[in-house]
Design a protein around this motif. Structure first.
Motif, short mmCIF file in Angstrom:
data_model
loop_
_atom_site.label_atom_id
_atom_site.label_comp_id
_atom_site.label_asym_id
_atom_site.label_seq_id
_atom_site.Cartn_x
_atom_site.Cartn_y
_atom_site.Cartn_z
N ALA A 148 -26.86 28.30 128.48
CA ALA A 148 -25.71 28.67 129.31
C ALA A 148 -24.88 29.74 128.61
O ALA A 148 -24.86 29.83 127.37
CB ALA A 148 -24.84 27.45 129.61
N ALA A 149 -24.21 30.56 129.43
CA ALA A 149 -23.32 31.60 128.92
C ALA A 149 -22.32 31.94 130.01
O ALA A 149 -22.49 31.56 131.17
CB ALA A 149 -24.11 32.84 128.50
N VAL A 150 -21.27 32.66 129.64
CA VAL A 150 -20.26 33.11 130.58
C VAL A 150 -20.19 34.63 130.50
O VAL A 150 -20.13 35.21 129.41
CB VAL A 150 -18.88 32.50 130.28
N THR A 151 -20.20 35.30 131.65
CA THR A 151 -20.13 36.76 131.68
C THR A 151 -18.70 37.22 131.41
O THR A 151 -17.75 36.44 131.42
CB THR A 151 -20.59 37.30 133.04
N THR A 152 -18.55 38.52 131.21
CA THR A 152 -17.23 39.07 130.94
C THR A 152 -16.30 38.95 132.15
O THR A 152 -15.08 39.01 132.00
CB THR A 152 -17.34 40.55 130.53
N ASP A 153 -16.87 38.80 133.36
CA ASP A 153 -16.02 38.61 134.54
C ASP A 153 -15.93 37.15 134.97
O ASP A 153 -15.48 36.84 136.07
CB ASP A 153 -16.51 39.48 135.71
N GLY A 154 -16.34 36.22 134.09
CA GLY A 154 -16.11 34.80 134.32
C GLY A 154 -17.19 34.05 135.06
O GLY A 154 -17.04 32.85 135.32
N ARG A 155 -18.32 34.68 135.37
CA ARG A 155 -19.40 33.97 136.03
C ARG A 155 -20.19 33.13 135.02
O ARG A 155 -20.27 33.48 133.83
CB ARG A 155 -20.33 34.94 136.75
N LEU A 156 -20.76 32.05 135.50
CA LEU A 156 -21.57 31.16 134.66
C LEU A 156 -23.04 31.53 134.81
O LEU A 156 -23.54 31.70 135.93
CB LEU A 156 -21.36 29.70 135.08
N LEU A 157 -23.72 31.67 133.69
CA LEU A 157 -25.16 31.92 133.67
C LEU A 157 -25.85 30.70 133.10
O LEU A 157 -25.43 30.17 132.06
CB LEU A 157 -25.50 33.14 132.82
N THR A 158 -26.91 30.23 133.77
CA THR A 158 -27.66 29.09 133.27
C THR A 158 -29.14 29.42 133.25
O THR A 158 -29.63 30.19 134.07
CB THR A 158 -27.42 27.83 134.12
N GLY A 159 -29.84 28.80 132.31
CA GLY A 159 -31.29 28.92 132.25
C GLY A 159 -31.93 27.76 132.98
O GLY A 159 -31.49 26.61 132.85
#
Length: 343
Positions: A148-159
């Motif tokens: 998991a990670a968070v983008t610079t504009d606040g979106r959540l990224l998941t694998g």
């Protein structure tokens, strides 16, 4: 912090740069193995020598083994398994000052730091989001999450287990999927917004365009990459555990700039802005090393004996190096003074 010079580039890895096409193409593993004819990947920490003699600093106990360390300023969150939890402490010099404990799901994956100062822990049905002071919330109902990670504009990224990077809004609602990897074992977001994903089974690092349907470009990362770490604003480093090398990449898009030998079985990596070096653990020797990347070749500035099975590593904002043992030997906190490089 940009790299100061790039006089050597690993041509072999650059030649292997492939752009992954639309879904339905051959798998990333198949493409790369057909190209090289060599089976690679699936790195894991090598078993360490049975004896260890930590040099300097302080060794403090931890409940069970330490699987990950995350620094937020001068707070460190240690992910432990006895039982699964994040042990949060303030670090002053080599003192470990406990502040809070956050329980984690039994199937918790590896904790990582987000750019917004939170810590993300993937698990079998979502992500646990933990603040540095110990507040936590779960974003559940996402299905199994591998990273998991968070983008610079606040979106959540998941694998996803199938090798997809899932783009979500801040509450977890799915927006888009980027396909083309075998596995998503780590997602890194640089301060310029560029996104990189790591697939350990086929030792591949890929640029991720959140508006595209397929991952790419991608690079073979050595013979068996183990872990990734950030170094400055647009640089990531990777340990080639099988090949005993350190790999240095710029992002946007992913590009290899340096590759050089290090001590046996490197695993955890961490940038150290206070000393302008990268630290690497060696489970083959129970040591950590500091490397200066400035002249383009990687110069070792220090080697320090540490706890047995040093599978995790982090550097605090004020410069304390913290090493975690996956063998129950606790945490090693050191404040090394590096000699000036010879001219």
């Amino acid at each position: 912090m940009p790299l100061r010079a790039h006089r050597r580039t690993a041509v072999a890895a650059a030649v292997l740069c492939l752009v992954v096409g639309l879904a339905g193409c051959a798998s990333t593993t198949g493409q790369l193995e057909d190209y090289t004819g060599i089976e690679q990947g699936n790195a894991s920490p090598a078993s360490a020598p049975s004896t260890a003699d930590p040099e300097g600093g302080e060794v403090v106990p931890a409940p069970g083994s330490v699987s990950a360390l995350v620094a937020v300023g001068d707070r460190v969150l240690a992910q432990v398994d006895g039982p699964p939890a994040l042990e949060i402490a303030r670090v002053e010099g080599t003192r470990w000052i406990p502040e809070a404990t956050v329980e984690l799901p039994a199937d918790a994956g590896t904790a990582t730091a987000a750019l917004d100062g939170t810590v993300l822990v993937p698990y079998g049905d979502g992500v646990v989001v933990v603040s540095p002071d110990g507040d936590s919330r779960e974003i559940a109902g996402l299905g199994p999450v591998t990273a998991a990670a968070v983008t610079t504009d606040g979106r959540l990224l998941t694998g996803a287990p199938g090798g997809e990077v899932v783009v979500r809004d801040s509450d977890g609602a799915e927006q888009h999927r980027v396909r083309g990897l075998t596995s998503v074992d780590r997602i890194s977001v640089a301060r310029d917004g560029s996104v990189t994903a790591f697939s350990r089974p086929d030792t591949v690092i890929a640029s991720i365009d959140l508006d595209e349907s397929g991952a790419g470009p991608l690079l073979r990362a050595g013979r068996g990459a183990g872990m990734l770490g950030e170094y400055g604003d647009v640089t990531i480093v990777a340990s080639d555990t099988v090949g005993d090398t350190l790999l240095v990449y710029s992002t946007s898009p992913i590009r290899l700039h340096q590759q050089f030998p290090v001590a046996a079985a490197p695993w955890a990596v961490a940038g150290d802005p206070t000393r302008d070096v990268v630290w690497v653990t060696s489970t083959g020797t129970n040591t950590i090393q500091a490397y200066d990347l400035g002249d383009g070749t990687g110069v070792r500035r220090a080697e320090i004996a540490t706890v047995r099975q040093p599978d995790s590593l982090v550097v605090t904002e004020s410069g304390t190096v913290v090493v975690g043992s996956a063998d129950g030997a606790g945490l090693h906190l050191v404040r090394p003074e590096l000699p000036e490089p010879s001219s």
